[in-house]
Design a protein around this motif. Structure first.
Motif, PDB file in Angstrom:
ATOM      1  N   ARG A 256       0.839  -1.211   0.000  1.00 54.47           N
ATOM      2  CA  ARG A 256       0.000   0.000   0.000  1.00 54.47           C
ATOM      3  C   ARG A 256       0.869   1.254   0.000  1.00 54.47           C
ATOM      4  NH1 ARG A 256      -3.144  -3.247   3.562  1.00 54.47           N
ATOM      5  NH2 ARG A 256      -2.144  -2.313   5.406  1.00 54.47           N
ATOM      6  N   GLU A 257       1.917   1.257   0.794  1.00 56.12           N
ATOM      7  CA  GLU A 257       2.812   2.414   0.844  1.00 56.12           C
ATOM      8  C   GLU A 257       3.474   2.670  -0.506  1.00 56.12           C
ATOM      9  OE1 GLU A 257       5.708   1.879   3.862  1.00 56.12           O
ATOM     10  OE2 GLU A 257       4.267   1.960   5.525  1.00 56.12           O
ATOM     11  N   THR A 260       1.674   4.594  -3.191  1.00 57.81           N
ATOM     12  CA  THR A 260       1.274   5.986  -2.956  1.00 57.81           C
ATOM     13  C   THR A 260       2.438   6.973  -3.019  1.00 57.81           C
ATOM     14  OG1 THR A 260       1.557   5.751  -0.548  1.00 57.81           O
ATOM     15  CG2 THR A 260      -0.619   5.227  -1.475  1.00 57.81           C
ATOM     16  N   LYS A 261       3.627   6.520  -3.429  1.00 62.13           N
ATOM     17  CA  LYS A 261       4.776   7.429  -3.458  1.00 62.13           C
ATOM     18  C   LYS A 261       5.711   7.063  -4.599  1.00 62.13           C
ATOM     19  CE  LYS A 261       7.453   4.721  -0.095  1.00 62.13           C
ATOM     20  NZ  LYS A 261       8.096   4.734   1.237  1.00 62.13           N
TER      21      LYS A 261
END
Length: 421
Positions: A256-257, A260-261
């Motif tokens: 998930r992390e 998002t980046k």
């Protein structure tokens, strides 16, 4: 003494040069050869390297060349730090696995397999040329995935040792927390490359007092924050896992992390552009602070220690290396490559005895070792089915639908590097 660095045009190299300059009493290098096919990068890195040596009063000669055979001729040791496909391939390794809901990382999981498939044939070709030109040279591998690459080298009969900077980073971190010098800290370090645990932290050597419980009690929050893992998990494990274990212990959270980046590859590529611009400044005569953010911290000190030990010049008496298991961990095959403390000398590393390993860690080691067997078979022999089986065996993949989708993506993104595809 002559050392050769293959991949000498890497932005990592000034870290290595700084170590050679500072630690010249441990490893007296008379000639250092930087080999790289990227002539423009090599010129920038080589110029800075010479200025670093000059500033620190090192009278060794630094040579740059794109001729591998000439570069390794007469070398006492050859260090491998190459990246097949460059940062563009790394960017792919870190992104397409996410499309299947799996971790995108350059050394483990599907991305790590892709890197192994690109890298192993190239490294073996380099090693064969080293053997033809200079059969007595040691090969020190810092090229990821270190465990698989080192196993390929050893399986082919090369004088090779794998090196990673995770352990030396923990040693320096723990020394700072304990208020002692790094030389006072001996780690009970066990596992496979990028799959390791610190099961003890001893003061003064392998027989010294184990202060790991005290370290976790007094500094557990700091250590947990560095690892991006919850403190209660460290307390329950009673050990300090490598930060790469987060990909296993918090897989879905990491996925998930990552979605998002920007990828780490994108960050590093931008950093490399800035570093190369700095390296071109004729006034720069030391490694820039930005290099510390590039990764590879303490690589130079670990490399100097290892080369000094292999070449009979001293170095630390015990060092964490990647080498053949040969019964050190009885639950793994003898020809598995493990990452443990070893006594290092001119005949190579001799692993220290390891106490019985908790099944919680041994089980994961065994599964990843099986994956590495299959990954190496795929790297050496090719074939879609071998790639699929390696992915299916990896604990970060494990489901056939994921393995199918990842196999297709891996081959599509790496076709130019796969002779069989």
């Amino acid at each position: 003494m002559k050392l050769t660095v293959v991949g000498g045009g890497s932005t990592y190299t000034p870290e290595l040069i700084d170590g050679f300059a500072r630690l010249r009493d441990t490893l007296p290098v008379e000639e250092l050869v930087l080999v790289d096919p990227a002539a423009e990068r090599l010129e920038l890195v080589g110029g800075l390297a010479r200025r670093i040596f000059a500033k620190q009063g090192h009278d060794g000669r630094i040579v740059t060349t794109s001729d591998l055979d000439a570069g390794v001729d007469g070398a006492d040791a050859v260090l491998l730090q190459l990246r097949v496909g460059g940062q563009a391939a790394r960017q792919q390794d870190e992104t397409w696995p996410l499309e299947c809901g799996c971790v995108g990382q350059e050394t483990t999981g599907a991305g790590g397999l892709a890197k192994a498939l690109r890298t192993v044939p190239v490294v073996l070709d380099i090693a064969e040329r080293v053997r033809r030109t200079n059969p007595h040279a040691w090969i020190i591998d810092f090229t990821n995935p270190v465990g698989i690459v080192t196993r390929a080298l050893l399986q082919a009969g090369h004088k090779a040792v794998g090196l990673c900077n995770v352990a030396i980073g923990f040693q320096r971190k723990f020394a700072g927390l304990l208020g002692v010098t790094p030389a006072d800290v001996h780690l009970d370090h066990v596992g496979l490359n990028h799959l390791t645990w610190e099961t003890g932290v001893r003061l003064g050597g392998p027989e010294g007092e184990d202060v790991l419980p005290k370290l976790l009690t007094g500094h557990g929050d700091t250590i947990a924050a560095d690892l991006h893992l919850p403190r209660p998990l460290l307390d329950r494990l009673g050990v300090v896992p490598s930060y790469y274990l987060r990909y296993f212990y918090a897989h879905d959270e990491v996925v998930r992390e990552l979605g998002t980046k920007p990828s780490r590859a994108a960050e590093v590529a931008a950093m490399e552009r800035e570093l190369l611009q700095m390296y071109g400044d004729p006034a720069l005569d030391e490694k820039p602070e930005l290099l510390a953010k590039r990764g590879g911290a303490y690589y130079s000190e670990a490399a100097v220690d290892l080369a000094a030990g292999l070449l009979g010049g001293g170095g630390s008496p015990y060092q964490v290396v990647n080498t053949l298991n040969r019964g050190t961990l009885p639950f793994l095959p003898g020809d598995a490559v493990i990452e443990v403390q070893a006594a290092v000398g001119p005949n190579g590393p001799t692993p220290l005895a390891v106490p019985a390993v908790d099944p919680l860690f041994a089980g994961l080691m065994a599964q990843v070792t099986a994956y590495e067997d299959l990954a190496l078979a795929a790297a050496l022999r090719g074939g879609r089915d071998r790639v699929f089986k390696a992915l299916l065996a990896h604990p970060l993949v494990g489901q056939y639908a994921y393995a199918e989708g990842l196999t297709d993506r891996l081959i599509a993104h790496n076709r130019e590097h796969l002779a069989w595809a």
